[in-house]
Design an enzyme around this catalytic site. Structure first.
Site, PDB file in Angstrom:
ATOM      1  N   CYS A  27      -3.848   8.078   0.020  1.00 48.41           N
ATOM      2  CA  CYS A  27      -4.431   6.793   0.385  1.00 48.41           C
ATOM      3  C   CYS A  27      -4.641   6.716   1.899  1.00 48.41           C
ATOM      4  O   CYS A  27      -3.679   6.823   2.663  1.00 48.41           O
ATOM      5  CB  CYS A  27      -3.525   5.656  -0.071  1.00 48.41           C
ATOM      6  SG  CYS A  27      -4.049   4.027   0.509  1.00 48.41           S
ATOM      7  N   LYS A  54       2.272   2.055 -11.947  1.00 50.82           N
ATOM      8  CA  LYS A  54       3.139   1.586 -10.875  1.00 50.82           C
ATOM      9  C   LYS A  54       4.557   1.274 -11.377  1.00 50.82           C
ATOM     10  O   LYS A  54       4.717   0.657 -12.427  1.00 50.82           O
ATOM     11  CB  LYS A  54       2.545   0.334 -10.240  1.00 50.82           C
ATOM     12  CG  LYS A  54       1.170   0.560  -9.626  1.00 50.82           C
ATOM     13  CD  LYS A  54       0.521  -0.751  -9.179  1.00 50.82           C
ATOM     14  CE  LYS A  54      -0.888  -0.503  -8.663  1.00 50.82           C
ATOM     15  NZ  LYS A  54      -1.585  -1.738  -8.280  1.00 50.82           N
ATOM     16  N   VAL A  67      -0.511  -0.403  -1.557  1.00 50.62           N
ATOM     17  CA  VAL A  67       0.173   0.278  -0.458  1.00 50.62           C
ATOM     18  C   VAL A  67      -0.778   0.328   0.734  1.00 50.62           C
ATOM     19  O   VAL A  67      -1.998   0.284   0.546  1.00 50.62           O
ATOM     20  CB  VAL A  67       0.600   1.708  -0.869  1.00 50.62           C
ATOM     21  CG1 VAL A  67       1.640   1.658  -1.970  1.00 50.62           C
ATOM     22  CG2 VAL A  67      -0.594   2.560  -1.313  1.00 50.62           C
ATOM     23  N   SER A  81      -2.300  -2.610   5.612  1.00 46.84           N
ATOM     24  CA  SER A  81      -2.198  -1.591   6.658  1.00 46.84           C
ATOM     25  C   SER A  81      -2.288  -2.154   8.068  1.00 46.84           C
ATOM     26  O   SER A  81      -1.514  -1.769   8.951  1.00 46.84           O
ATOM     27  CB  SER A  81      -3.269  -0.513   6.451  1.00 46.84           C
ATOM     28  OG  SER A  81      -4.570  -1.057   6.564  1.00 46.84           O
TER      29      SER A  81
END
Length: 254
Positions: A27, A54, A67, A81
């Protein structure tokens, strides 16, 4: 560090006092957080998540199950992020990664925002090629051209300066993946070194930055993961060697 991605039914590893990042190895958004942690030289634990199956406990740290998520204290976390990376830079002020000038910080954020169109074109080319249109290719190259113009205008090795900073670590994960597109049959997305000489030099310089080098994956590896995902069976654990048993080969009978 194990590259295994935990999934539904797997137990959350015990907390050992370090900050803990929940990520997915392929990712780009999670990679942003890893690069900042590396650049800040912080001690942390890294837990990879299978985003198709998950584990139930990930929702305790990231309500949407996305995430990266950063567990900064046991049971307490933040996600997204940009939120995670700016928090880390402000929480741990040594080796600052954001510009000290408010205007330059704003300009860096504009660069990231403007680069989003190229990122979107990448996702279409890599994971939804049937929806690819000429405008996607155009947006991709306009993004590269704008990025190269910023490099030329600033006249520094990295956008942040002589060393990479938040803006570089935020955009880099996508540049890393862009190089996989020609390997996936998308030659129109190739970064031509004659046209993008300054950008190509920047890419090679970033590959040698310690924070990047410690987490970097080759274009071939990214292409292999993308192909597995497009086949409907994303191979999250393709890098995990923890379960490999090393056995001596048996001698042939004479």
């Amino acid at each position: 560090m194990s590259e295994k991605h935990l999934q539904t039914g797997d137990v959350l590893p015990p907390y050992n006092g370090k900050i803990r990042l929940y990520a997915m190895r392929f990712c780009p958004y999670a990679e942003r957080a890893v690069l900042v942690l590396n650049a800040k030289k912080l001690e942390y634990d890294l837990i990879f998540i299978n985003l198709d199956h998950k584990p139930e406990w990930i929702f305790n740290f990231s309500p949407r199950g996305t995430v990266p998520a950063l567990e900064y204290e046991q049971g307490k976390a933040i996600f997204d992020s940009n939120i995670v990376t700016t928090y880390l830079d402000e929480k741990y002020p040594e080796n600052p990664l954001q510009a000290s000038d408010p205007l330059r910080r704003a300009q860096d954020k504009i660069i990231v925002e403007n680069f989003a169109a190229a990122q979107s074109a990448y996702y279409t080319a890599a994971f939804n090629p049937q929806a690819l249109e000429p405008s996607s290719v155009e947006k991709f190259h306009k993004g590269l051209e704008a990025f190269q113009a910023e490099l030329e205008g600033r006249g520094t090795k990295f956008l942040h300066g002589d060393e990479p900073g938040w803006v570089d670590y935020t955009i880099w994960p996508f540049l890393e993946r862009f190089e996989a597109l020609p390997l996936l049959g998308k030659s129109e997305f190739a970064i031509d070194k004659t046209k993008y000489e300054l950008l190509a030099n920047y890419i090679e310089a970033m590959k040698n930055v310690p924070a990047v080098k410690a987490y970097y994956l080759s274009a071939e590896t990214h292409a292999k993961f993308t192909e597995s995902r497009n086949k409907g069976d994303a191979n999250y654990n393709m890098l995990d060697t923890s379960a490999v048993c090393c056995m001596r080969p048996r001698k042939k009978k004479e």
